[in-house]
Design a protein around this motif. Structure first.
Motif, PDB file in Angstrom:
ATOM      1  N   GLY A   1       0.193   7.114   1.151  1.00 24.83           N
ATOM      2  CA  GLY A   1       0.332   7.588  -0.216  1.00 24.83           C
ATOM      3  C   GLY A   1       1.326   6.822  -1.069  1.00 24.83           C
ATOM      4  O   GLY A   1       1.453   7.089  -2.268  1.00 24.83           O
ATOM      5  N   LEU A   2       2.045   5.879  -0.468  1.00 23.21           N
ATOM      6  CA  LEU A   2       3.048   5.108  -1.196  1.00 23.21           C
ATOM      7  C   LEU A   2       2.568   3.694  -1.490  1.00 23.21           C
ATOM      8  O   LEU A   2       1.884   3.071  -0.676  1.00 23.21           O
ATOM      9  N   LEU A   3       2.950   3.177  -2.639  1.00 17.73           N
ATOM     10  CA  LEU A   3       2.754   1.783  -3.001  1.00 17.73           C
ATOM     11  C   LEU A   3       4.088   1.086  -2.755  1.00 17.73           C
ATOM     12  O   LEU A   3       5.094   1.433  -3.373  1.00 17.73           O
ATOM     13  N   ILE A   4       4.099   0.107  -1.830  1.00 18.18           N
ATOM     14  CA  ILE A   4       5.352  -0.479  -1.351  1.00 18.18           C
ATOM     15  C   ILE A   4       5.318  -2.000  -1.478  1.00 18.18           C
ATOM     16  O   ILE A   4       4.306  -2.637  -1.187  1.00 18.18           O
ATOM     17  N   SER A   5       6.442  -2.585  -1.908  1.00 16.57           N
ATOM     18  CA  SER A   5       6.575  -4.042  -1.945  1.00 16.57           C
ATOM     19  C   SER A   5       8.010  -4.420  -1.616  1.00 16.57           C
ATOM     20  O   SER A   5       8.946  -3.890  -2.220  1.00 16.57           O
ATOM     21  N   ARG A   6       8.185  -5.293  -0.639  1.00 22.64           N
ATOM     22  CA  ARG A   6       9.503  -5.806  -0.256  1.00 22.64           C
ATOM     23  C   ARG A   6      10.516  -4.683  -0.007  1.00 22.64           C
ATOM     24  O   ARG A   6      11.650  -4.725  -0.479  1.00 22.64           O
ATOM     25  N   GLY A   7      10.069  -3.668   0.698  1.00 16.52           N
ATOM     26  CA  GLY A   7      10.972  -2.585   1.062  1.00 16.52           C
ATOM     27  C   GLY A   7      11.257  -1.599  -0.051  1.00 16.52           C
ATOM     28  O   GLY A   7      12.130  -0.736   0.095  1.00 16.52           O
ATOM     29  N   ARG A   8      10.542  -1.705  -1.169  1.00 15.30           N
ATOM     30  CA  ARG A   8      10.788  -0.809  -2.298  1.00 15.30           C
ATOM     31  C   ARG A   8       9.531   0.000  -2.624  1.00 15.30           C
ATOM     32  O   ARG A   8       8.435  -0.521  -2.582  1.00 15.30           O
ATOM     33  N   ILE A   9       9.726   1.262  -2.979  1.00 20.25           N
ATOM     34  CA  ILE A   9       8.622   2.113  -3.407  1.00 20.25           C
ATOM     35  C   ILE A   9       8.353   1.834  -4.879  1.00 20.25           C
ATOM     36  O   ILE A   9       9.231   1.975  -5.720  1.00 20.25           O
ATOM     37  N   LEU A  10       7.120   1.438  -5.187  1.00 19.67           N
ATOM     38  CA  LEU A  10       6.736   1.121  -6.564  1.00 19.67           C
ATOM     39  C   LEU A  10       6.112   2.319  -7.269  1.00 19.67           C
ATOM     40  O   LEU A  10       6.305   2.511  -8.467  1.00 19.67           O
ATOM     41  N   ALA A  11       5.349   3.099  -6.525  1.00 19.64           N
ATOM     42  CA  ALA A  11       4.661   4.264  -7.106  1.00 19.64           C
ATOM     43  C   ALA A  11       4.162   5.140  -5.966  1.00 19.64           C
ATOM     44  O   ALA A  11       4.115   4.731  -4.804  1.00 19.64           O
ATOM     45  N   GLY A  12       3.755   6.361  -6.324  1.00 17.96           N
ATOM     46  CA  GLY A  12       3.174   7.259  -5.326  1.00 17.96           C
ATOM     47  C   GLY A  12       4.178   8.220  -4.721  1.00 17.96           C
ATOM     48  O   GLY A  12       5.358   8.241  -5.078  1.00 17.96           O
ATOM     49  N   ARG A  13       3.655   8.990  -3.785  1.00 21.47           N
ATOM     50  CA  ARG A  13       4.486   9.954  -3.066  1.00 21.47           C
ATOM     51  C   ARG A  13       4.066   9.944  -1.613  1.00 21.47           C
ATOM     52  O   ARG A  13       2.878   9.894  -1.297  1.00 21.47           O
ATOM     53  N   SER A  14       5.033  10.009  -0.705  1.00 23.31           N
ATOM     54  CA  SER A  14       4.734   9.895   0.714  1.00 23.31           C
ATOM     55  C   SER A  14       4.056  11.148   1.262  1.00 23.31           C
ATOM     56  O   SER A  14       4.485  12.276   0.998  1.00 23.31           O
ATOM     57  N   ALA A  15       3.014  10.932   2.052  1.00 24.94           N
ATOM     58  CA  ALA A  15       2.360  12.047   2.751  1.00 24.94           C
ATOM     59  C   ALA A  15       3.331  12.689   3.733  1.00 24.94           C
ATOM     60  O   ALA A  15       3.210  13.867   4.058  1.00 24.94           O
ATOM     61  N   LYS A  16       4.295  11.917   4.200  1.00 25.96           N
ATOM     62  CA  LYS A  16       5.269  12.429   5.165  1.00 25.96           C
ATOM     63  C   LYS A  16       6.274  13.388   4.531  1.00 25.96           C
ATOM     64  O   LYS A  16       7.091  13.983   5.219  1.00 25.96           O
ATOM     65  N   SER A  17       6.225  13.527   3.220  1.00 28.70           N
ATOM     66  CA  SER A  17       7.118  14.477   2.547  1.00 28.70           C
ATOM     67  C   SER A  17       6.457  15.843   2.374  1.00 28.70           C
ATOM     68  O   SER A  17       7.082  16.777   1.891  1.00 28.70           O
TER      69      SER A  17
END
Length: 277
Positions: free
Chosen positions: A43-59
């Motif tokens: 559920g997260l959009l990630i680049s170079r260790g940073r969250i760009l958008a979205g929300r984690s399913a693990k939350s």
């Protein structure tokens, strides 16, 4: 250029493996090897260790909501990710998923291309490494997120356990960071849904504009988190053909049962016994 055209210019890679086999742990490594700019993971959009958008399913607070979050069933979540990708389109994007079917669901909901390449965890990790990752998941109920610790603290509602170093060390320290988290939905034991409950859901969903005269039989073939449904019934045509009614019922059952149970509905078979005008 509209948003659809922009998204269609992104080359998609799929990184597939069962839950707990170490995909997230190795995601940064696989992305570097293939020149991939952005990762979609849980559920997260990630680049170079940073969250760009979205929300984690693990939350999420339970497994069912986590599944829905991971495959972008929530409209606001989906819109946020699509908006970011439209404004900042990468050349290459990699999606992490537990199955090929999950990949198809994600690309369909986000309007992305079919993957140009499928990479499987068995191609990246040895059987011993996969077994070790599965054992770690079972015993400790912990998950790896390919995101720096600071980002997790800002965006993740679960319990932060520790930070581990990634495969490569670059100028950007966050780029090589993985963080171990303990999701809110971790639990001992398992959730099961009785076959009778699914059959009753099917009966309710088959109430379609008076077209179903009689439900003769509902048969379920369930294995792991996958299900195949076979239904025999009598139809009343009215203003629709038998084929149109059957196709509508297939779509209705497949999407709804998947949504309410979190299971992967592989197939819905409709057998028409009798037709009434």
């Amino acid at each position: 250029m509209n948003s659809c055209e922009t998204l269609k210019n992104i080359e998609i890679f799929a990184f597939v493996g069962p839950a707990g086999t170490g995909k997230s742990h190795r995601a940064t490594h696989v992305a570097k090897q293939n020149g991939i700019d952005i990762i979609i993971d849980d559920g997260l959009l990630i680049s170079r260790g940073r969250i760009l958008a979205g929300r984690s399913a693990k939350s999420e607070i339970n497994r069912l909501r986590a599944i829905r979050r991971a495959i972008f069933e929530y409209q606001d979540h989906r819109d946020e990710v699509v908006k970011y990708l439209t404004k900042n389109p990468p050349k290459r994007l990699m999606i992490l998923a537990t199955s090929d079917d999950m990949i198809v669901k994600i690309i369909t909901r986000l309007g992305l291309n079919y993957p140009s390449k499928f990479i499987y965890i068995s191609e990246i990790s040895t059987p011993e490494e996969i077994d070790a990752a599965l054992r770690e998941r079972r015993e400790k109920k912990q998950h790896v997120v390919p995101v720096a610790k600071a980002q997790i603290q800002q965006n993740f509602a679960g319990k932060l356990v520790s930070q581990i170093r990634g495969f490569f060390r670059g100028r950007d320290k966050e780029e090589s960071s993985n963080t171990i988290v303990k999701p809110l939905f971790s639990f001992n034991g398992r959730v099961s849904i009785e076959s009778n409950a699914i059959i009753e859901m099917c009966r309710k969903l088959l109430e379609f504009r008076g077209h179903v005269k009689k439900i003769r039989d509902i048969d379920l073939d369930i294995y792991d988190d996958k299900i195949e449904i076979t239904i025999e019934l009598d139809l009343i045509l009215a203003n629709m053909s038998a084929l149109s009614i059957a196709k509508t019922l297939q779509r209705r059952l497949r999407s709804s049962i998947s949504y309410f149970t979190g299971m992967d509905v592989r197939r819905v078979n409709i057998r028409v016994n009798e037709i009434f005008l």
